[in-house]
Scaffold this active site. Sequence first.
Site, PDB file in Angstrom:
ATOM      1  N   LYS A 100       0.852  -1.185   0.000  1.00 60.07           N
ATOM      2  CA  LYS A 100       0.000   0.000   0.000  1.00 60.07           C
ATOM      3  C   LYS A 100       0.887   1.235   0.000  1.00 60.07           C
ATOM      4  O   LYS A 100       1.683   1.452   0.917  1.00 60.07           O
ATOM      5  CB  LYS A 100      -0.921   0.025   1.221  1.00 60.07           C
ATOM      6  CG  LYS A 100      -1.779   1.286   1.292  1.00 60.07           C
ATOM      7  CD  LYS A 100      -2.485   1.428   2.629  1.00 60.07           C
ATOM      8  CE  LYS A 100      -3.090   2.824   2.742  1.00 60.07           C
ATOM      9  NZ  LYS A 100      -3.656   3.084   4.082  1.00 60.07           N
ATOM     10  N   GLY A 161      -8.034   9.037  10.386  1.00 59.99           N
ATOM     11  CA  GLY A 161      -8.254   9.079  11.827  1.00 59.99           C
ATOM     12  C   GLY A 161      -9.315  10.054  12.286  1.00 59.99           C
ATOM     13  O   GLY A 161      -9.533  10.209  13.491  1.00 59.99           O
ATOM     14  N   GLY A 188     -11.110   7.691   7.268  1.00 60.64           N
ATOM     15  CA  GLY A 188     -12.260   8.486   7.614  1.00 60.64           C
ATOM     16  C   GLY A 188     -13.455   7.725   8.155  1.00 60.64           C
ATOM     17  O   GLY A 188     -14.366   8.320   8.715  1.00 60.64           O
ATOM     18  N   ASN A 209      -8.586   1.435  10.375  1.00 63.90           N
ATOM     19  CA  ASN A 209      -7.754   1.108  11.527  1.00 63.90           C
ATOM     20  C   ASN A 209      -8.296   1.791  12.781  1.00 63.90           C
ATOM     21  O   ASN A 209      -8.776   1.154  13.708  1.00 63.90           O
ATOM     22  CB  ASN A 209      -6.305   1.510  11.270  1.00 63.90           C
ATOM     23  CG  ASN A 209      -5.338   1.018  12.343  1.00 63.90           C
ATOM     24  OD1 ASN A 209      -4.139   1.182  12.217  1.00 63.90           O
ATOM     25  ND2 ASN A 209      -5.813   0.386  13.415  1.00 63.90           N
ATOM     26  N   THR A 210      -8.270   3.131  12.788  1.00 60.06           N
ATOM     27  CA  THR A 210      -8.662   3.868  13.987  1.00 60.06           C
ATOM     28  C   THR A 210     -10.108   3.601  14.389  1.00 60.06           C
ATOM     29  O   THR A 210     -10.427   3.572  15.582  1.00 60.06           O
ATOM     30  CB  THR A 210      -8.459   5.379  13.772  1.00 60.06           C
ATOM     31  OG1 THR A 210      -7.128   5.617  13.294  1.00 60.06           O
ATOM     32  CG2 THR A 210      -8.660   6.147  15.059  1.00 60.06           C
TER      33      THR A 210
END
Length: 260
Positions: A100, A161, A188, A209-210
């Site tokens: 990535k 995030g 997002g 992720n977040t």
Amino acid sequence: MDPLIIAGKTYTSRLLVGTGKYKDFTETRAALDASGAEIVTVAIRRTNIGQDPALPSLLDAVPPSQFTYLPNTAGCYTAEDAIRTLRLARELLDGHDLVKLEVLGDPQSLYPNVVETLRAAEVLVKDGFKVMVYTSDDPIIARQLEDIGCVAIMPLASLIGSGMGILNPWNLQIIIDRVKVPVIVDAGVGTASDAVIAMELGCDAVLMNTAIAGAQNPVLMASAMRKATQAGREAYLAGRMPKKIYQASPSSPSTGIIGS
């Protein structure tokens, strides 16, 4: 659910999950298991995958034999840094070539620098990498990255995030309609409904992720995201009913009414 195909390989899950920001590798693994994700992102500059033999390694908690690693260039602000980082990842992961690419513009917004991203993508594709690329939601840039040879286009939904969800569904729709390689919303997503919306638009997958690691209960949120991704994909495949502005339609038949 119909399979996701990236660079010729088939995956059953359309949810990609990051491995950062968890309290420890045990929680990371529990969240990944709950998510059902097969592809996991790894920030090479921030996660130990063998660079330091004295520290715990993600490779032990999340074995590459069970997950497809997606090394990323988080924290890189130039094409040169990104290229160098992914070449290091290839060495550490025994020739692994699915990566990535993300080249950031500034440390406040973490918005992608598309000029540097295009430069890096050209070099990496020529160097034999299968590049999944984080970019803006600009349809023209998306097409240029596809033309270079990137195997997936990963436009942001909102800032990394931020948890703000999909702020510009129209641009995402244009990209989905014009790009032939998989389109994966990246950055997002804040909660399950954001993942559903992305999939209902026709995105091929969602990466986060977040949204999971930052939840009060990351494992439970991972489970919710798994279901949301599946539900959104099924709704997209089913084809929603048309919207009817100022027009109602009864749910029950209008013929054969008792007493009529």
